[in-house]
Scaffold this motif. Structure first.
Motif: not given
Length: 347
Positions: A176-184, A192-208
């Motif tokens: 997961a990444t905790q670093v993403l440019d704000a505009e991206f 759900p239904g959308k491709g991309g990166l696993a974000s560590a900014k969504n702590e609840a999802r990562l911890i789950k």
């Protein structure tokens, strides 16, 4: 690299055996199913990798592209790096982004030949060539049968762990990444239904995901893109997230982004490395961003028994292992980095 059977294959075979017996009209065996004896294994980590600039011609001969550091990686039972580039020859560069990285699929051949078993693409360059680059990266990984974590066609795939049985240990690795440019952030974050990166900014999802992996794994490893560029000590976001992941069941948390080495050591019974620095990277300063190495952990189940640092310097974009007195001093310097990281030298 040591041979490691996949968890999926093992579970399928185990569940299918009794069914075959019943179909054949035989009584199920009363013998207890045999389980592989668990023995310590090693996993080696390198830092940020791309194949831009002076490194691109090395892909003309991918079998030797990573140079002498490959000898260190191949010795481990598992090896992992952060692949900080899109695997594509097409796509459109992310608008307004100063640095965009991409590489052909031969980059995966080069990593595999060097002994790398799995990479994370959850970082601030994983979607540098936007949705087309993402689709190409996923297709290249599938074709090469090369495990990639932290990126996917949807949220479930992006957060899904890589799983292997190594010396009887059920190992799960989440990226997961905790670093993403704000505009991206919105455009690049898997949903759900959308491709991309696993974000560590969504702590609840990562911890789950960590908690779920804990239920059926002996070792849970979280690979993160985190930190502040050129900042020598962990930032507040790192210091906040690491203990949360440990409480959720992570045994090892390793990551990078700062382009320099940060401290590594024990946090309670878990092992944390806050910064692996550059690894295969075109831009390096011998005194700072050119200092690199391979972190090798010896693990049995949840216990990290030993850490070992193989220091290297980046020369011509490649990490070259150090020798002699310079190596000894570099190991001492690496150990000293944990002083501001709140980590211990021992469990």
């Amino acid at each position: 690299m040591a041979v490691a059977a996949s968890l999926t294959a093992c579970s399928t075979a185990d569940s299918a055996a009794p069914e075959r017996e019943r179909l054949a009209g035989e009584a199920p065996s009363k013998a207890a199913p045999s389980t592989p004896e668990r023995r310590p294994y090693t996993i080696s980590f390198g830092g940020d990798v791309h194949f831009e600039g002076m490194l691109r011609p090395r892909l003309n001969n991918p079998r030797t592209a990573l140079g002498p550091i490959a000898g260190v990686l191949r010795k481990a039972d598992l090896a992992m790096v952060n692949l900080e580039t899109a695997i594509t020859t097409g796509g459109t560069p992310a608008p307004g982004k100063q640095f965009t990285f991409r590489a052909p699929s031969s980059a995966l051949t080069a990593l595999k030949a060097a002994g790398v078993d799995v990479v994370s693409m959850a970082n601030n360059h994983g979607m540098d060539y936007m949705e087309t680059g993402l689709a190409d990266s996923l297709a290249a990984a599938r074709k090469a049968r090369f495990p990639v974590v932290g990126i996917g066609k949807d949220e479930a795939q992006a957060y899904k762990p890589y799983r292997k049985i190594v010396n009887g240990n059920r190992v799960s690795i989440i990226g997961a990444t905790q670093v993403l440019d704000a505009e991206f952030i919105q455009a690049w974050t898997a949903a759900p239904g959308k491709g991309g990166l696993a974000s560590a900014k969504n702590e609840a999802r990562l911890i789950k995901e960590v908690r779920q992996a804990r239920k059926n794994s002996d070792t849970v490893i979280v690979h993160l893109h985190w930190g502040t560029e050129l900042q020598k000590c962990p930032n507040e976001a790192q210091l906040s997230l690491a203990p949360k992941l440990v409480r959720a069941g992570a045994d090892v948390v390793v990551g990078g982004h700062a382009h320099i080495l940060l401290g590594a050591g024990y946090l309670d019974n878990a092992y944390i490395s806050y910064g692996m620095g550059n690894f295969v990277f075109y831009n390096s300063n011998p005194a700072t961003t050119g200092r690199t190495g391979v972190l090798t952990l010896t693990i049995n189940g949840r216990k990290v028994l030993k850490d070992s640092w193989t220091p290297a310097t980046i020369q011509g974009g490649l990490p070259v292992p150090m020798t002699g007195a310079a190596r000894t001093q570099a190991v001492a310097d690496w150990k000293a980095l944990r002083s501001c990281a709140g980590l211990s030298a021992r469990r």
